[in-house]
Write a protein that holds these residues in place. Structure first.
Motif, short mmCIF file in Angstrom:
data_model
loop_
_atom_site.label_atom_id
_atom_site.label_comp_id
_atom_site.label_asym_id
_atom_site.label_seq_id
_atom_site.Cartn_x
_atom_site.Cartn_y
_atom_site.Cartn_z
N UNK A 67 0.84 -1.21 0.04
CA UNK A 67 -0.13 -0.16 0.08
C UNK A 67 0.99 1.25 -0.10
N UNK A 68 1.98 1.25 0.93
CA UNK A 68 2.75 2.50 1.08
C UNK A 68 3.57 2.52 -0.51
N UNK A 69 3.98 1.43 -1.10
CA UNK A 69 4.76 1.53 -2.30
C UNK A 69 4.03 2.09 -3.45
N UNK A 70 2.79 1.45 -3.55
CA UNK A 70 1.99 2.17 -4.72
C UNK A 70 1.48 3.60 -4.51
N UNK A 71 1.26 3.83 -3.18
CA UNK A 71 0.80 5.21 -2.97
C UNK A 71 1.99 6.30 -3.28
N UNK A 72 3.21 5.73 -2.90
CA UNK A 72 4.42 6.59 -3.40
C UNK A 72 4.61 6.42 -4.68
N UNK A 73 4.76 5.38 -5.46
CA UNK A 73 5.00 5.53 -7.04
C UNK A 73 3.83 6.16 -7.77
N UNK A 74 2.38 5.91 -7.40
CA UNK A 74 1.38 6.71 -7.95
C UNK A 74 1.60 8.24 -7.88
N UNK A 75 1.95 8.73 -6.76
CA UNK A 75 2.25 10.31 -6.52
C UNK A 75 3.48 10.72 -6.98
N UNK A 76 4.41 9.92 -7.07
CA UNK A 76 5.62 10.41 -7.90
C UNK A 76 5.50 10.67 -9.13
N UNK A 77 4.79 9.60 -9.71
CA UNK A 77 4.40 9.72 -11.48
C UNK A 77 3.66 10.64 -11.81
N UNK A 78 2.46 11.10 -10.86
CA UNK A 78 1.69 11.99 -10.93
C UNK A 78 2.45 13.51 -10.86
N UNK A 79 3.31 13.75 -10.06
CA UNK A 79 4.11 14.88 -10.13
C UNK A 79 5.08 15.07 -11.32
N UNK A 80 5.57 13.93 -12.08
CA UNK A 80 6.74 13.85 -12.90
C UNK A 80 6.34 14.82 -13.82
#
Length: 390
Positions: free
Chosen positions: A291-304
């Motif tokens: 859960x924490x990794x999916x949220x981290x990766x999703x948010x980082x990609x959103x900001x990219x």
């Protein structure tokens, strides 16, 4: 006037002097210090309608006293970290009402209506549906905003210079990334893991992999870190029917490898899982890494798409995130190991009726996360590894 160590009786006048309390009524104060490093006081009006917390860094480690001196300017790092996090995730940290650099004291929101996450987990509670996702999102927002992707070069260099924290970084380099693998006076462990402690000290492969992680910690200035992100530095609860997650105590903050923050959180989540397994109540513990990794990766990609240097393309983002994933696993392993055979053990394990079986599983897991981190390519691979332990 100069630095002074605040006592309980000093707090009412201190708050008034600093302009944080503008009435002349009584102020009830109690000390609630709980962590290893600092003193914390809660001040409230008699009717409970108003309250504030005061946190002061002492010139030594609180739990050790003057025998372990420590520069109180670590509070500067904490104040800087809160300032940066407030720009990107203000709802995931306590509200900061002021910082007194002369006395290394923060005045902040009273969070006594919330509970420390580790305490709740030790009592058998679940993480809840949003805690790990909030943590992952916070790390993504902070790390992106303070990286070369999200911050202009000149600002980044100023942030790195301002955030240098040699004394506290040296503690982490030693306590987490060195001492558990050598003979050292800080180390201690339950006799039931004597053989594993000795084996880890003699394990050349393990020591080499830890050396690589240590060197990355020392040189990998990717983004501003919390620096000590674990279940004891997160408070949770409900306010007006909504879940509240507050990350606090970023005094170890500095600019370093992003995977260190994520890894510390994973280590604590994996150890809490071992506690729950030992007590026969896993609930949702086994899902927190994913859960924490999916949220981290999703948010980082959103900001990219907002990155300031567009030379870094989407293919590079994929590679970058793979590296963060791998490094996070390694740091999770080092944190698990140090919390069992190094300094500052986890109550998740020490309060078990029999801590040995869970401690042994956790130690073996920690080693595998370090030495096999490159081949563990997904949360499901980590889950398979956990299931394989005996």
């Amino acid at each position: 006037m100069g630095y002074r160590i605040l006592e309980t009786d000093d707090i009412p006048a201190y708050l008034r002097e600093r302009g944080h309390w503008d009435d002349l009524g009584d102020i009830a104060v109690r000390e609630v210090s709980d962590g290893n490093m600092n003193r914390v006081f809660l001040a409230s009006s008699p009717d409970g309608s108003r309250s504030l917390a005061v946190k002061q860094a002492l010139p030594w480690v609180r739990v050790a006293g003057p025998s372990w001196p420590m520069n109180p300017d670590r509070a500067d790092a904490e104040a800087r970290a809160y300032e940066q996090i407030a720009k990107v995730a203000p709802d995931e940290i306590p509200a900061i009402h002021g910082y007194d650099g002369e006395n290394y004291a923060l005045v902040m929101e009273d969070m006594s209506d919330l509970e420390v996450l580790r305490t709740l987990l030790n009592e058998g509670a679940s993480y809840g549906p949003h805690t790990s996702a909030r943590v992952g999102e916070l790390v993504a927002r902070l790390s992106f905003a303070t990286s070369d992707f999200g911050m202009p070069s000149a600002e980044r260099k100023a942030l790195i210079a301002a955030s240098v924290s040699p004394e506290l970084c040296k503690i982490t380099e030693d306590v987490v990334l060195s001492e558990p693998y050598i003979e050292h006076e800080h180390n201690h462990w339950h006799e039931g893991v004597d053989d594993l402690a000795a084996a880890f000290r003699a394990d050349a492969t393990l020591r080499t992999e830890v050396a690589e992680l240590r060197h990355l910690f020392m040189t990998g200035a990717q983004a501003l870190l919390h620096g000590d992100l674990h279940t004891g530095s997160i408070m949770v609860g409900e306010r007006e029917g909504a879940q509240v997650v507050r990350v606090f105590d970023p005094e170890f903050s500095f600019v370093g490898p992003i995977g260190f923050d994520i890894g510390l959180y994973w280590a604590n989540a994996l150890v809490s899982e071992e506690r729950a397994r030992a007590l026969g109540g896993l609930t949702d513990h086994a899902d927190q890494l994913r859960l924490s990794w999916e949220a981290f990766e999703t948010e980082f990609r959103r900001l990219w798409p907002t990155r300031v240097d567009t030379f870094f393309d989407d293919a590079y983002l994929d590679r970058f995130l793979r590296n963060v994933w791998t490094e996070s696993l390694g740091y999770a392993g080092t944190e698990i190991i140090r919390r069992i055979i190094g300094f500052a053990h986890l109550t998740d394990l020490t309060t078990l009726p029999d801590q040995v079986p869970a401690s042994r599983r956790a130690l073996l897991l920690g080693r595998e996360l370090i030495v096999r981190r490159a081949e563990l390519s997904s949360p499901s691979a980590v889950r398979d590894l956990v299931a394989s332990l005996v």
